[in-house]
Design a protein around this motif. Structure first.
Motif, PDB file in Angstrom:
ATOM      1  N   THR A  70       0.832  -1.211   0.000  1.00  0.00           N
ATOM      2  CA  THR A  70       0.000   0.000   0.000  1.00  0.00           C
ATOM      3  C   THR A  70       0.863   1.256   0.000  1.00  0.00           C
ATOM      4  N   THR A  71       0.468   2.233  -0.797  1.00  0.00           N
ATOM      5  CA  THR A  71       1.100   3.559  -0.745  1.00  0.00           C
ATOM      6  C   THR A  71       0.007   4.572  -0.438  1.00  0.00           C
ATOM      7  N   PRO A  72       0.142   5.348   0.643  1.00  0.00           N
ATOM      8  CA  PRO A  72      -0.900   6.323   0.954  1.00  0.00           C
ATOM      9  C   PRO A  72      -1.073   7.323  -0.198  1.00  0.00           C
ATOM     10  N   HIS A 261      -1.671  -5.753  -9.966  1.00  0.00           N
ATOM     11  CA  HIS A 261      -2.620  -5.050  -9.100  1.00  0.00           C
ATOM     12  C   HIS A 261      -1.998  -4.616  -7.767  1.00  0.00           C
ATOM     13  N   GLY A 262      -2.770  -3.803  -7.034  1.00  0.00           N
ATOM     14  CA  GLY A 262      -2.323  -3.320  -5.744  1.00  0.00           C
ATOM     15  C   GLY A 262      -2.901  -4.150  -4.611  1.00  0.00           C
ATOM     16  N   SER A 263      -2.924  -3.546  -3.407  1.00  0.00           N
ATOM     17  CA  SER A 263      -3.273  -4.290  -2.196  1.00  0.00           C
ATOM     18  C   SER A 263      -4.789  -4.451  -1.996  1.00  0.00           C
ATOM     19  N   ALA A 264      -5.578  -3.890  -2.910  1.00  0.00           N
ATOM     20  CA  ALA A 264      -7.045  -4.054  -2.921  1.00  0.00           C
ATOM     21  C   ALA A 264      -7.658  -3.970  -1.521  1.00  0.00           C
ATOM     22  N   PRO A 265      -7.501  -2.853  -0.823  1.00  0.00           N
ATOM     23  CA  PRO A 265      -8.033  -2.768   0.551  1.00  0.00           C
ATOM     24  C   PRO A 265      -9.535  -3.004   0.626  1.00  0.00           C
ATOM     25  N   ASP A 266     -10.244  -2.751  -0.492  1.00  0.00           N
ATOM     26  CA  ASP A 266     -11.713  -2.937  -0.472  1.00  0.00           C
ATOM     27  C   ASP A 266     -12.127  -4.402  -0.294  1.00  0.00           C
ATOM     28  N   ILE A 267     -11.242  -5.344  -0.614  1.00  0.00           N
ATOM     29  CA  ILE A 267     -11.634  -6.758  -0.463  1.00  0.00           C
ATOM     30  C   ILE A 267     -10.690  -7.521   0.481  1.00  0.00           C
TER      31      ILE A 267
END
Ligand code: NAI
Length: 335
Positions: A70-72, A261-267
């Motif tokens: 994750t990158t803020p 893809h990224g860290s997909a915080p939504d799932i």
């Protein structure tokens, strides 16, 4: 025995990483993993998103399998992904884009390779507000002849050794006459050493439209950092989404494999992430270390599982899906 640095990552990272490790283990290839924490996990533990001992591990092993970090957005620490790419001069970002049978996407038989310059331009992190009241901000995107040459050379060499027919240089040299202009000029110079490969160029806006209308006209694509970042996700969308797109970051000494893809915080934590992108990145890594048979086996097992359509995650089939572990089990039984 191979020793490889393993960074599980943030968000869905640990879930999809344990999936990839299960699949690799099932191939029987002996790998000693050196677990390292970076990103949010490292901030919590070491107050540093990229501790020195992580860099030392990568330097020692020269190989990394990495989950997304994750990158803020807007504020906070700079991207650890970009920092690793810069630290080890991983100048090639190789992203294959291939259609899978059984995916309900607008296009079939897409088979593209994107080469994204991975170290400079707007990712060099040279930016600031021009005054204390933040009335304006400035970013400096540096494109060097050296980096343009080596990524173009890598793309053309790859095209030749992998029997690809065409390389498209993607740029914005009509507006960014110096930076994008330099990249285009160098790409065209390098192309002269490869008369066996057709070369053309496209301006990024037209290229994006043509990618959506007719992706089959493209074969190998070489472009600068930010355009490469954006069109990678666009291309993932063409073949079924981010859950299926792997990537490799390659330098002279070190190579790092990860999903696009990224860290997909939504799932994150919901056990519904598609593990395929990281599993396919692991297959790229296996090929890189000479474990060709296992790499082929993994790729075929993923393709078969998707084509069967019975044990796939929700992003692939909204009506009939399994959780992450269900898909991993199916991939392993198809190995
Ligand atoms: P993202 O790629 O994490 O997610 C975009 C969308 O795709 C989300 O709806 C997500 O749920 C979905 N998605 C992504 N991977 C999936 C998978 N395996 N299975 C099913 N659905 C999946 O992009 P976003 O949300 O813009 O970024 C989240 C964080 O990830 C940010 O902090 C960003 O900086 C970071 N990031 C890290 C990367 C890396 O580590 N190389 C690359 C891209 C973003």
């Amino acid at each position: 025995m191979h020793t490889i640095t393993l960074i599980p990552g943030d968000g869905i990272g640990p879930e999809i990483m344990s999936a990839a490790l299960e699949v690799i283990k099932a191939t029987g290839v002996k790998i000693e993993w050196e677990y390292q924490e970076a990103g949010l996990a490292a901030i919590e533990k070491y107050k540093d998103p990229l501790p020195k001992h992580v860099l030392e591990s990568i330097q020692r092993n020269k190989l990394v399998l990495k989950g997304p970090l994750t990158t803020p957005v807007g504020t906070g620490f700079r991207s650890v992904n970009v920092a690793i790419r810069k630290e080890f001069d991983l100048y090639v970002n190789l992203r294959p884009v291939k259609s899978f049978q059984g995916i309900p996407s607008i296009w079939h038989d897409v088979d593209l390779i994107i080469f994204r310059e991975n170290t400079e331009e707007f990712y060099s992190g040279i930016e600031h507000y021009i005054d204390a009241s933040k009335s304006a901000a400035e970013a400096i995107g540096i494109v060097t002849r050296y980096s343009s040459e080596r990524i173009s050379r890598y793309a053309f060499e790859y095209a030749r050794t992998h029997k690809r027919k065409k390389v498209t240089i993607v740029h914005k040299a009509n507006i960014l006459k110096y930076t994008s202009g330099l990249f285009l000029e160098v790409g065209q110079q390098i192309s002269r050493d490869y008369p066996d490969i057709e070369t053309n160029d496209k301006i990024i806006d037209n290229f994006s439209m043509q990618l959506v209308m007719n992706p089959h006209q493209f074969d190998v694509v070489v472009t600068t950092n930010m355009f490469g970042d954006i069109i990678s996700d666009l291309c993932a969308g063409l073949v079924g989404g981010l859950g299926l797109a792997p990537g490799a970051n390659i330098g002279k000494d070190v190579a790092m494999f990860e999903a696009v893809h990224g860290s997909a915080p939504d799932i994150a934590g919901k056990k519904i992430a598609n593990p395929s992108a990281l599993i396919l990145a692991a297959a790229m890594m296996m090929r890189h270390i000479g474990e060709f048979e296992s790499a082929n086996k993994i790729e075929k097992a993923v393709a078969k599982t998707i084509a069967e359509g019975k044990s796939v995650t929700k992003d692939i089939n909204h009506a009939n899906f399994v959780d992450t572990q269900g898909m991993v089990d199916a991939i392993i039984s198809n190995l």
